[in-house]
Design an enzyme around this catalytic site. Structure first.
Site, PDB file in Angstrom:
ATOM      1  N   ASP A 229      18.757  21.651 -11.153  1.00 28.50           N
ATOM      2  CA  ASP A 229      19.230  22.133  -9.850  1.00 28.50           C
ATOM      3  C   ASP A 229      20.110  23.378  -9.961  1.00 28.50           C
ATOM      4  OD1 ASP A 229      17.966  20.446  -7.933  1.00 28.50           O
ATOM      5  OD2 ASP A 229      19.402  18.825  -8.325  1.00 28.50           O
TER       6      ASP A 229
ATOM      7  N   GLU B 255      18.382  26.458  -8.066  1.00 27.83           N
ATOM      8  CA  GLU B 255      18.273  26.159  -6.628  1.00 27.83           C
ATOM      9  C   GLU B 255      19.641  26.136  -5.938  1.00 27.83           C
ATOM     10  OE1 GLU B 255      15.251  23.159  -5.702  1.00 27.83           O
ATOM     11  OE2 GLU B 255      16.699  22.239  -4.358  1.00 27.83           O
ATOM     12  N   ASP B 256      20.650  25.613  -6.601  1.00 27.12           N
ATOM     13  CA  ASP B 256      21.915  25.304  -5.919  1.00 27.12           C
ATOM     14  C   ASP B 256      23.151  26.054  -6.424  1.00 27.12           C
ATOM     15  OD1 ASP B 256      20.527  23.473  -4.367  1.00 27.12           O
ATOM     16  OD2 ASP B 256      21.003  21.770  -5.652  1.00 27.12           O
TER      17      ASP B 256
HETATM   18  N1  G4P Z   1      20.016  10.621  -2.203  1.00 31.02           N
HETATM   19  C1  G4P Z   1      21.006  11.525  -2.254  1.00 31.02           C
HETATM   20  N2  G4P Z   1      20.693  12.852  -2.398  1.00 31.02           N
HETATM   21  C2  G4P Z   1      21.710  13.735  -2.452  1.00 31.02           C
HETATM   22  C3  G4P Z   1      23.046  13.329  -2.369  1.00 31.02           C
HETATM   23  N3  G4P Z   1      23.821  14.435  -2.484  1.00 31.02           N
HETATM   24  C4  G4P Z   1      23.020  15.472  -2.651  1.00 31.02           C
HETATM   25  N4  G4P Z   1      21.724  15.074  -2.631  1.00 31.02           N
HETATM   26  C5  G4P Z   1      20.559  15.975  -2.769  1.00 31.02           C
HETATM   27  O1  G4P Z   1      19.997  16.158  -1.487  1.00 31.02           O
HETATM   28  C6  G4P Z   1      18.603  16.484  -1.632  1.00 31.02           C
HETATM   29  C7  G4P Z   1      17.818  15.701  -0.593  1.00 31.02           C
HETATM   30  O2  G4P Z   1      18.308  16.019   0.658  1.00 31.02           O
HETATM   31  P1  G4P Z   1      17.412  16.807   1.709  1.00 31.02           P
HETATM   32  O3  G4P Z   1      18.195  16.953   2.971  1.00 31.02           O
HETATM   33  O4  G4P Z   1      16.058  16.144   1.790  1.00 31.02           O
HETATM   34  O5  G4P Z   1      17.146  18.216   1.022  1.00 31.02           O
HETATM   35  P2  G4P Z   1      18.022  19.559   0.969  1.00 31.02           P
HETATM   36  O6  G4P Z   1      19.419  19.186   0.549  1.00 31.02           O
HETATM   37  O7  G4P Z   1      17.294  20.359  -0.081  1.00 31.02           O
HETATM   38  O8  G4P Z   1      17.952  20.209   2.307  1.00 31.02           O
HETATM   39  C8  G4P Z   1      18.184  16.160  -3.063  1.00 31.02           C
HETATM   40  O9  G4P Z   1      17.930  17.421  -3.675  1.00 31.02           O
HETATM   41  P3  G4P Z   1      17.080  17.624  -4.999  1.00 31.02           P
HETATM   42  O10 G4P Z   1      17.711  16.870  -6.120  1.00 31.02           O
HETATM   43  O11 G4P Z   1      16.898  19.089  -5.142  1.00 31.02           O
HETATM   44  O12 G4P Z   1      15.672  16.929  -4.773  1.00 31.02           O
HETATM   45  P4  G4P Z   1      14.566  17.014  -3.622  1.00 31.02           P
HETATM   46  O13 G4P Z   1      14.853  15.897  -2.679  1.00 31.02           O
HETATM   47  O14 G4P Z   1      14.700  18.381  -2.973  1.00 31.02           O
HETATM   48  O15 G4P Z   1      13.288  16.846  -4.363  1.00 31.02           O
HETATM   49  C9  G4P Z   1      19.439  15.420  -3.618  1.00 31.02           C
HETATM   50  O16 G4P Z   1      19.702  15.655  -4.992  1.00 31.02           O
HETATM   51  C10 G4P Z   1      23.349  11.935  -2.192  1.00 31.02           C
HETATM   52  O17 G4P Z   1      24.480  11.511  -2.094  1.00 31.02           O
HETATM   53  N5  G4P Z   1      22.282  11.090  -2.145  1.00 31.02           N
HETATM   54 MN    MN Z   2      17.732  17.109  -8.183  1.00 27.49          MN
END
Ligand code: G4P
Ligand code: MN
Length: 179
Positions: free
Chosen positions: A62, A65-66
């Protein structure tokens, strides 16, 4: 020659520094770095993955991306393979959210096997996290929609790692979804 321990510790140190100001969306505001560390741990401890470049990419997955991290920076520090895997799992944040989510479903099948492993572990971590607690501001419908979308992505990743896929299938089953 750097040992694998040195390589992994350098990688986790870099990721921790890059994510140092970020928190997860849970009510406790868990440090963000817990997520990439947990994704790498799922791969090694549950998926049986020993490919160090996959484990490094999981720790870094990440950062582009972040955070302010660039592909060029990862390539210079960790080499072309790690940088390429991270690129493969990086969403284009300039796209509107529905397009970005659709793009993951559309592109998952074309990812390399190494990137598919990181994607499986990322989804497994995030779905377990959703079962642990609801992110601030998320409704139960939004949580369910994330499961539905994740299932669509994981369907395109099938045939990569049976242990991780079976664990994901069980989480989907609990939500009434078939992988
Ligand atoms: N379940 C969960 N997710 C959290 C939390 N805090 C941050 N996230 C992150 O939020 C993303 C999912 O939230 P969304 O609203 O669907 O996506 P967005 O943040 O990209 O807009 C994930 O990103 P990602 O890792 O890049 O994966 P992806 O879902 O984009 O594949 C996840 O890692 C938390 O407390 N619980
Ligand atoms: Mn992730």
């Amino acid at each position: 020659m750097n040992s694998e321990a040195e390589v992994l510790l350098e990688t986790v140190h870099f990721a921790a520094d890059k994510h140092r100001k970020q928190r997860r969306k849970d009510p406790e505001e868990t440090p963000y770095i817990n997520h990439p560390v947990g994704v790498a741990r799922i791969l090694s401890h549950e998926g049986g993955v020993t490919d160090i470049e996959v484990l490094q990419a999981a720790l870094l997955h990440d950062t582009v991306e972040d955070t302010d991290t660039t592909h060029t920076e990862l390539e210079a520090k960790f080499g072309p393979v790690v940088a390429r895997i991270v690129q493969e799992v990086t969403d284009d944040k300039s796209l509107p959210k529905p397009d970005r989510k659709r793009a993951q479903v559309d592109h998952a099948a074309q990812c390399s096997r190494q990137a598919k492993l990181v994607k499986l572990a990322d989804k497994l971590y995030n779905l377990r996290d959703l079962n642990r607690c609801t992110p601030v501001g998320w409704s139960s419908e939004r949580v369910h929609e994330y499961f539905v979308w994740a299932c669509e992505v994981v369907r395109k990743l099938k045939g990569t790692n049976s242990v991780l896929e079976e664990k994901l299938a069980e989480l989907f089953r609990q939500r009434g979804l078939d992988l």
